[in-house]
Design an enzyme around this catalytic site. Structure first.
Site, PDB file in Angstrom:
ATOM      1  N   LYS A  71      -1.195  25.287 -28.347  1.00 52.65           N
ATOM      2  CA  LYS A  71      -0.715  23.894 -28.346  1.00 52.65           C
ATOM      3  C   LYS A  71      -0.265  23.445 -26.953  1.00 52.65           C
ATOM      4  O   LYS A  71      -0.658  22.374 -26.490  1.00 52.65           O
ATOM      5  CB  LYS A  71       0.424  23.764 -29.364  1.00 52.65           C
ATOM      6  CG  LYS A  71       1.030  22.376 -29.476  1.00 52.65           C
ATOM      7  CD  LYS A  71       1.866  22.190 -30.716  1.00 52.65           C
ATOM      8  CE  LYS A  71       2.710  23.357 -31.153  1.00 52.65           C
ATOM      9  NZ  LYS A  71       3.578  24.012 -30.224  1.00 52.65           N
ATOM     10  N   THR A  73      -1.034  24.898 -24.093  1.00 52.12           N
ATOM     11  CA  THR A  73      -2.226  24.951 -23.244  1.00 52.12           C
ATOM     12  C   THR A  73      -3.050  23.680 -23.401  1.00 52.12           C
ATOM     13  O   THR A  73      -3.518  23.093 -22.410  1.00 52.12           O
ATOM     14  CB  THR A  73      -3.082  26.183 -23.611  1.00 52.12           C
ATOM     15  OG1 THR A  73      -2.295  27.358 -23.435  1.00 52.12           O
ATOM     16  CG2 THR A  73      -4.328  26.263 -22.758  1.00 52.12           C
ATOM     17  N   ARG A  94       8.919  20.690 -23.387  1.00 55.50           N
ATOM     18  CA  ARG A  94      10.179  21.415 -23.524  1.00 55.50           C
ATOM     19  C   ARG A  94      10.281  22.540 -22.501  1.00 55.50           C
ATOM     20  O   ARG A  94       9.281  23.040 -22.015  1.00 55.50           O
ATOM     21  CB  ARG A  94      10.302  22.021 -24.925  1.00 55.50           C
ATOM     22  CG  ARG A  94      10.411  21.019 -26.048  1.00 55.50           C
ATOM     23  CD  ARG A  94      10.405  21.718 -27.390  1.00 55.50           C
ATOM     24  NE  ARG A  94       9.176  22.472 -27.569  1.00 55.50           N
ATOM     25  CZ  ARG A  94       9.045  23.496 -28.408  1.00 55.50           C
ATOM     26  NH1 ARG A  94      10.065  23.908 -29.109  1.00 55.50           N
ATOM     27  NH2 ARG A  94       7.884  24.113 -28.530  1.00 55.50           N
ATOM     28  N   LYS A 105       6.844  36.178 -28.526  1.00 61.13           N
ATOM     29  CA  LYS A 105       6.016  35.009 -28.235  1.00 61.13           C
ATOM     30  C   LYS A 105       5.573  34.935 -26.774  1.00 61.13           C
ATOM     31  O   LYS A 105       4.493  34.474 -26.460  1.00 61.13           O
ATOM     32  CB  LYS A 105       6.800  33.737 -28.605  1.00 61.13           C
ATOM     33  CG  LYS A 105       6.014  32.444 -28.437  1.00 61.13           C
ATOM     34  CD  LYS A 105       6.839  31.270 -28.937  1.00 61.13           C
ATOM     35  CE  LYS A 105       6.087  29.959 -28.757  1.00 61.13           C
ATOM     36  NZ  LYS A 105       5.967  29.566 -27.347  1.00 61.13           N
ATOM     37  N   ALA A 273      11.689  24.567 -33.062  1.00 59.95           N
ATOM     38  CA  ALA A 273      11.297  23.700 -34.174  1.00 59.95           C
ATOM     39  C   ALA A 273      11.487  24.366 -35.525  1.00 59.95           C
ATOM     40  O   ALA A 273      11.499  23.682 -36.544  1.00 59.95           O
ATOM     41  CB  ALA A 273       9.848  23.255 -34.024  1.00 59.95           C
ATOM     42  N   PHE A 301       5.829  24.585 -32.839  1.00 56.41           N
ATOM     43  CA  PHE A 301       5.216  25.238 -33.995  1.00 56.41           C
ATOM     44  C   PHE A 301       4.243  24.301 -34.709  1.00 56.41           C
ATOM     45  O   PHE A 301       3.643  23.428 -34.084  1.00 56.41           O
ATOM     46  CB  PHE A 301       6.294  25.802 -34.925  1.00 56.41           C
ATOM     47  CG  PHE A 301       7.055  26.949 -34.322  1.00 56.41           C
ATOM     48  CD1 PHE A 301       6.394  28.049 -33.790  1.00 56.41           C
ATOM     49  CD2 PHE A 301       8.438  26.946 -34.256  1.00 56.41           C
ATOM     50  CE1 PHE A 301       7.085  29.107 -33.217  1.00 56.41           C
ATOM     51  CE2 PHE A 301       9.139  27.996 -33.682  1.00 56.41           C
ATOM     52  CZ  PHE A 301       8.462  29.088 -33.160  1.00 56.41           C
ATOM     53  N   PHE A 381     -12.982  29.252 -28.249  1.00 57.67           N
ATOM     54  CA  PHE A 381     -13.122  30.646 -27.836  1.00 57.67           C
ATOM     55  C   PHE A 381     -14.609  30.963 -27.728  1.00 57.67           C
ATOM     56  O   PHE A 381     -15.433  30.404 -28.468  1.00 57.67           O
ATOM     57  CB  PHE A 381     -12.470  31.591 -28.855  1.00 57.67           C
ATOM     58  CG  PHE A 381     -10.971  31.632 -28.783  1.00 57.67           C
ATOM     59  CD1 PHE A 381     -10.317  32.752 -28.270  1.00 57.67           C
ATOM     60  CD2 PHE A 381     -10.202  30.567 -29.218  1.00 57.67           C
ATOM     61  CE1 PHE A 381      -8.927  32.799 -28.207  1.00 57.67           C
ATOM     62  CE2 PHE A 381      -8.819  30.611 -29.160  1.00 57.67           C
ATOM     63  CZ  PHE A 381      -8.181  31.729 -28.651  1.00 57.67           C
ATOM     64  N   TRP A 409      -8.411  26.247 -21.467  1.00 59.68           N
ATOM     65  CA  TRP A 409      -7.931  27.551 -21.020  1.00 59.68           C
ATOM     66  C   TRP A 409      -8.863  28.098 -19.938  1.00 59.68           C
ATOM     67  O   TRP A 409      -8.423  28.610 -18.918  1.00 59.68           O
ATOM     68  CB  TRP A 409      -7.868  28.531 -22.199  1.00 59.68           C
ATOM     69  CG  TRP A 409      -7.169  29.818 -21.852  1.00 59.68           C
ATOM     70  CD1 TRP A 409      -5.860  30.120 -22.028  1.00 59.68           C
ATOM     71  CD2 TRP A 409      -7.770  30.978 -21.237  1.00 59.68           C
ATOM     72  NE1 TRP A 409      -5.583  31.387 -21.565  1.00 59.68           N
ATOM     73  CE2 TRP A 409      -6.739  31.937 -21.072  1.00 59.68           C
ATOM     74  CE3 TRP A 409      -9.060  31.297 -20.813  1.00 59.68           C
ATOM     75  CZ2 TRP A 409      -6.959  33.196 -20.500  1.00 59.68           C
ATOM     76  CZ3 TRP A 409      -9.285  32.545 -20.232  1.00 59.68           C
ATOM     77  CH2 TRP A 409      -8.245  33.477 -20.093  1.00 59.68           C
TER      78      TRP A 409
END
Length: 556
Positions: A71, A73, A94, A105, A273, A301, A381, A409
């Site tokens: 998210k 990224t 954030r 994480k 969140a 999240f 991907f 990415w």
């Protein structure tokens, strides 16, 4: 393949004064924290207050899985893509919490060639905002215990103290502690608790306050305890507000850094969140809207947590109105929701995809209830097959959503152009008729049940006796018109982390309800969610180090 931190460390950053010029910010309107970090001055915030607002784009996602969604990224890559299209765009994100950086994480600076930098600074101490919030929280706790020790003129009932200490680290041993042991002068012996800083009410207040006067008023309303008559005792009653303001004054200015492609990023505040409201500060978002034509922000999240709270808490309180929503998913995560093991996700599996895509379907349905146009993007991907991608595309378009692939990415802003063009088309040709999910006038219990049924898909809500007593208490204190902040697992639409996909035939359990009177909402704690996380068996901290050149390794 290079790691995220290696990519970030190889980046050639511009002086932050140069980055700020793209938003027409002069050097005198920055409070510099070295060469590549700064805070926006109070003077700039006042000077731009009457500027026309840009467009606001929220980035959210399906429920997180071990397969990854990307998210942040996607948010960063989308901002960079707008730059490639010569749009005046800015990110409003954030700040990461230290706890997850050393836990499971990892950091929260994006990934690959869609990152904000300096990445190490952002993921560690940054400009000290979280330390200031932690200090303000614990000053209030110290003043509370000292008041009781020095005679307790307010008649505080030690059995009804609700204010908790905090630290920005995952430390399960601090969830339940005893303070005041030792001599009489060491304070009254009582049970106490710690939460992680990002779950502190100070963090929520920090992110919802619009200016210094609003910050002061909200801090004063914090309920720290109840007296022997059952009446609330506040931070204002303890004469704590002035000193807390002094600790928070500098931190309250939004921070500005840059992406790998020099897109400006305003980064400020960071409530989780799953246990708080999951959005960056209102102050930073509003400043961004005055400085750019397009603002890309995100909520933590899955959309059942971050987006719901962005809409029903942040937008409700601030008057913000999103113009579009980007919903992030991956083929891998959808197959994981369909029952495929993590080590098998690289293989084409349309049956599992069709089974797991119901998670995406529910998030689409939920977001449509807020009447904001939706663009679904697949964070691409190399293992994704053309058949799998086309299935998701058709699935989304059949449900009235725009669709675009994201390759940010691997390719940075260039890989986000298709998504950026789709978002621009939505901003130009579709209207947002945003409205929150529920009305202020409903009771807290009604609001909890609407979120549980409409967003999570629950059949009903069960309450512990303590939660029912708390709901009655909060209604009697005049908090009935407040929104609710639901604290639950991020891994499922339900309150059971093991229920993947789109669960049905379940109830959620509210075990605790407590006031965040200064923030202006009531927190309902569902299931087994903890407000102080613990470290895993093999924490990320084991892999973080500093080499002989002074470079941090293993951070992400």
């Amino acid at each position: 393949m290079k790691s995220d931190i290696e990519i970030a460390q190889e980046a050639v950053m511009l002086p932050i004064t140069e980055v700020a010029k793209s938003l027409d910010i002069e050097a005198d309107d920055l409070e510099l924290y070295g060469k590549y970090k700064a805070k926006l001055s109070e003077n700039l915030l006042k000077k731009t207050k009457n500027n026309k607002d840009g467009k606001l784009v929220l980035v959210t996602a399906i429920n997180p899985t071990p397969a990854g969604e990307g998210k942040t990224t996607t948010s960063v890559g989308l901002g960079q893509a707008f730059g490639k299209l010569n749009k005046k765009a800015v990110l409003a994100l954030r700040e990461p919490s230290l706890g997850p950086c050393f836990g499971i994480k990892g950091g929260a600076a994006g990934g690959g060639y869609a990152q904000v930098v300096p990445m190490e600074d952002l993921n560690l101490h940054f400009t000290g905002d979280f330390h200031a919030i932690t200090s303000a929280n614990n000053l209030l706790a110290a003043l509370l215990d000292n008041h009781i020790q020095q005679g307790n003129e307010l008649g505080i009932d030690p059995r009804q103290i609700v204010w908790k200490r905090c630290e920005d680290m995952n430390d399960r041993a601090l969830r339940n502690v005893v303070v005041g042991l030792g001599a009489k002068a060491d304070g009254m012996v009582r049970e106490d608790h710690f939460v992680i800083t990002v779950a502190s009410e100070i963090m929520a207040i920090f992110c919802l306050a619009t200016d210094l006067d609003d910050l002061r008023e909200r801090l004063g309303k914090i309920i720290v305890a109840y007296n022997f008559k059952g009446e609330p005792v506040t931070a204002s009653d303890l004469q704590a507000v002035g000193a807390m303001m002094a600790l928070l004054k500098d931190a309250f200015l939004p921070n500005i850094i840059q992406t790998l492609e020099h897109t400006p990023a305003i980064i400020h505040g960071g409530p989780f969140a799953n246990i708080a409201h999951g959005c960056n500060s209102v102050r930073a978002t509003k400043a961004a809207l005055k400085l750019a034509d397009i603002v890309v922000t995100e909520a933590g999240f899955g959309a059942d947590l971050g987006a719901e709270k962005f809409f029903d808490i942040k937008c409700r309180m601030s008057g913000l109105k999103p113009d579009a929503v980007v919903l992030v998913a991956t083929i891998r995560a959808l197959k994981y929701n369909g029952g495929v093991a993590k080590d098998q996700l690289s293989k084409e599996n349309l049956d599992a995809l069709k089974k797991g895509i119901v998670n995406l379907e529910k998030h689409i349905e939920n977001l449509q209830k807020y009447q904001v146009p939706i663009v679904v993007t697949l964070n691409s991907f190399v293992t994704d097959s053309e058949a799998e991608t086309e299935y998701v595309r058709s699935f989304c378009e059949e449900r009235g959503c725009e669709f675009a692939l994201s390759e940010v990415w691997e390719k940075g802003g260039e890989g986000g152009i298709a998504l950026a063009e789709k978002v621009l088309d939505v901003l130009e040709h579709k209207t947002s008729d945003f409205k929150p999910l529920y009305d202020d006038a409903l009771s807290l219990k009604e609001k909890i049940e609407i979120v549980a049924k409409e967003i999570y898909g629950a059949d009903g809500v069960e309450y512990s006796p303590a939660a029912l007593r708390s709901l009655e208490k909060l209604e009697s204190l005049g908090m009935g018109r407040c929104p609710v902040c639901m604290a639950k697992t991020q891994y499922s639409l339900s309150d059971d982390a093991k229920k993947l996909g789109r669960p049905s035939g379940f109830n959620v359990t509210v075990r605790e309800v407590y006031p965040s009177a200064g923030a202006g909402f009531a927190v309902a704690v569902l299931g087994s969610i903890m407000t102080m996380p613990g470290l895993p068996k093999s924490p990320a901290a084991h892999r973080i180090d500093v080499n002989s050149k002074g470079e941090i390794t293993g951070l992400f």
